[in-house]
Write a protein that holds these residues in place. Structure first.
Motif, short mmCIF file in Angstrom:
data_model
loop_
_atom_site.label_atom_id
_atom_site.label_comp_id
_atom_site.label_asym_id
_atom_site.label_seq_id
_atom_site.Cartn_x
_atom_site.Cartn_y
_atom_site.Cartn_z
N GLU A 220 0.06 6.57 -7.12
CA GLU A 220 -1.09 6.17 -6.32
C GLU A 220 -0.67 5.19 -5.22
O GLU A 220 -1.11 5.30 -4.06
CB GLU A 220 -2.14 5.52 -7.22
CG GLU A 220 -3.45 5.21 -6.51
CD GLU A 220 -4.48 4.61 -7.44
OE1 GLU A 220 -5.67 4.67 -7.11
OE2 GLU A 220 -4.09 4.07 -8.50
N TRP A 224 -0.78 6.00 -1.19
CA TRP A 224 -1.57 5.18 -0.28
C TRP A 224 -0.74 4.77 0.93
O TRP A 224 -1.20 4.83 2.07
CB TRP A 224 -2.10 3.94 -1.00
CG TRP A 224 -3.17 3.23 -0.23
CD1 TRP A 224 -4.52 3.45 -0.26
CD2 TRP A 224 -2.96 2.17 0.72
NE1 TRP A 224 -5.15 2.61 0.61
CE2 TRP A 224 -4.24 1.81 1.22
CE3 TRP A 224 -1.83 1.49 1.19
CZ2 TRP A 224 -4.40 0.80 2.16
CZ3 TRP A 224 -2.00 0.50 2.14
CH2 TRP A 224 -3.27 0.15 2.61
N THR A 346 -4.53 -3.74 2.65
CA THR A 346 -4.35 -3.15 1.33
C THR A 346 -5.42 -3.63 0.37
O THR A 346 -5.65 -4.84 0.26
CB THR A 346 -2.96 -3.51 0.76
OG1 THR A 346 -1.95 -3.14 1.70
CG2 THR A 346 -2.72 -2.79 -0.56
#
Length: 411
Positions: A220, A224, A346
């Motif tokens: 993941e 991203w 983020t």
């Protein structure tokens, strides 16, 4: 009949960063921990060699200390995002205390057991890596958004200063007593633990997603970063520049040696370079307020190319120190720029994993650069290799200017 109008409430002045108690506790504790880590790292090979060990043994210990950068980096990002960051950092400090305390006790006992020294180096290096990821992820939960660039700039300056002071501290303490650098590092971890326990605020947002398989969470984070065009391009530039700087660092050693210099000369050049890094980190927030991010990134690559080329044609310590100080200034500045952007965009639940992706790209290219540097310098010689590094840096600058994601980064 007159009506008295209520005065508009006056907003309270914003608290300056130097009065943010929680941030200061984190900043001071992490700085002490980094200083101790650097001192201990410098002392590993000194301990092995001065205790009658072989160069191979010294290399094995140094390898054990950096191995976490390749093996632990991505799982560490998962740990930072999955668990309570304060508890993770407390555990890291405890591991550091035990690892370095065991080495200090071993030296005081008058023995040197290589497997224990390698294990201590590996576990302390792993704990320090996880601690740094957690601390970086925690910063934005302790400061206001408008203070983030200043906070990360101070963190970068602290790291540069720890690198600058840690080497002399480690070798100096070792000269006094072989166990002292490791005892100092254990005490540094203990001091960081105390400051951590004094922080009042939470170091992460509330977790809303249940933990999944480690592989899934690592994927993941990678996905991203890959989906962010600017981040994807930035990772590539970071990896490439780190590879080139490893070659350049090895070339510096040969340049100094070939012209009659000593290890002390290299140490002095390193200290001057570190001062440049501290200055660049402190200048980062000021530059970010006045120049677009694309200009800062592309300008840094151009500056690196221009400063690298003269290294091939000079041997004077003063000139070399000035050139490397300029490179460190630009490098620390761009570290602040990229770091602020990464932390801002983020999601909090991905902070550890995204930072670990950047760190893995950096550490992986450090290893490759050391190997490539040895091969190129042996085959081509110092001057040709350094000219090639400068040319490669110039090509990276051109590539950055021509890359839309870098030229027009998202706001």
């Amino acid at each position: 009949m007159s009506v008295l109008q209520a005065e508009a409430p006056v907003a309270a002045p914003a608290e300056p960063l130097r009065r943010n108690r929680d941030f200061l506790m984190l900043w001071i504790g992490a700085g002490i921990s980094m200083l101790g880590l650097r001192a201990g790292t410098v002392a590993y090979p000194l301990l092995v060699v001065w205790q009658g060990g072989t160069p191979v043994a010294a290399g094995l210990v140094s390898f054990a200390a950096v191995l976490p950068q390749l093996l632990v980096q991505l799982p560490a990002g998962v740990a930072v995002d999955r668990w309570d960051r304060r508890r993770v950092m407390v555990a890291c400090d405890l591991v550091g205390v035990l690892a370095m305390g065991s080495v200090a006790a071993m030296v005081l006992h008058g023995s040197l057991w290589l497997p224990l020294l390698m294990a201590a180096a590996f576990f302390e290096g792993s704990a320090a890596l996880v601690y740094r990821l957690a601390e970086r992820a925690a910063v934005r939960n302790l400061v206001r958004p408008d203070q983030l660039s200043a906070a990360l700039g101070q963190n970068e300056a602290r790291g540069q200063a720890a690198g600058l002071l840690g080497g002399p501290a480690g070798s100096g303490l070792f000269t006094l007593a072989g166990w002292l650098p490791f005892g100092f590092t254990a005490v540094a971890h203990l001091a960081a633990l105390v400051t951590l326990l004094l922080i009042r605020k939470d170091l992460q947002e509330a977790r809303t997603v249940e933990p999944r398989r480690v592989r899934t969470e690592i994927a993941e984070g990678l996905a991203w970063v890959w989906q962010q065009r600017f981040m994807r391009a930035a990772v590539t530039l970071i990896a490439g520049s780190n590879l080139l700087f490893q070659i350049l660092a090895l070339a510096l050693v040969l340049v100094v040696k070939q012209h009659g210099g000593s290890p002390l000369t290299i140490g002095l050049i390193g200290m001057v370079s570190g001062v440049g890094g501290v200055a660049g980190a402190l200048a980062g927030p000021w530059c970010m307020r006045r120049l677009p991010m694309s200009v800062l990134i592309c300008g840094t690559l151009v500056a690196w190319a221009l400063l690298t080329l003269p290294v091939a044609f000079t041997s004077g310590p003063v000139q070399l120190g000035a050139l490397f100080a300029g490179m460190s200034f630009a490098g620390a500045l761009v570290n602040v720029v990229a770091g602020v952007y990464q932390v801002q965009v983020t999601p909090d639940a991905l902070q550890g994993r995204v930072t670990s992706v950047f760190a893995l790209a950096s550490s992986g290219m450090n290893s490759a650069g050391a190997l490539a540097g040895g091969l190129l310098l042996s085959a081509l010689g110092t001057r040709t290799t350094v000219v090639g590094v400068a040319a490669a840096m110039a090509l990276m600058a051109v590539a950055a200017v021509l890359t839309p994601a870098i030229r027009r980064p998202p706001q």
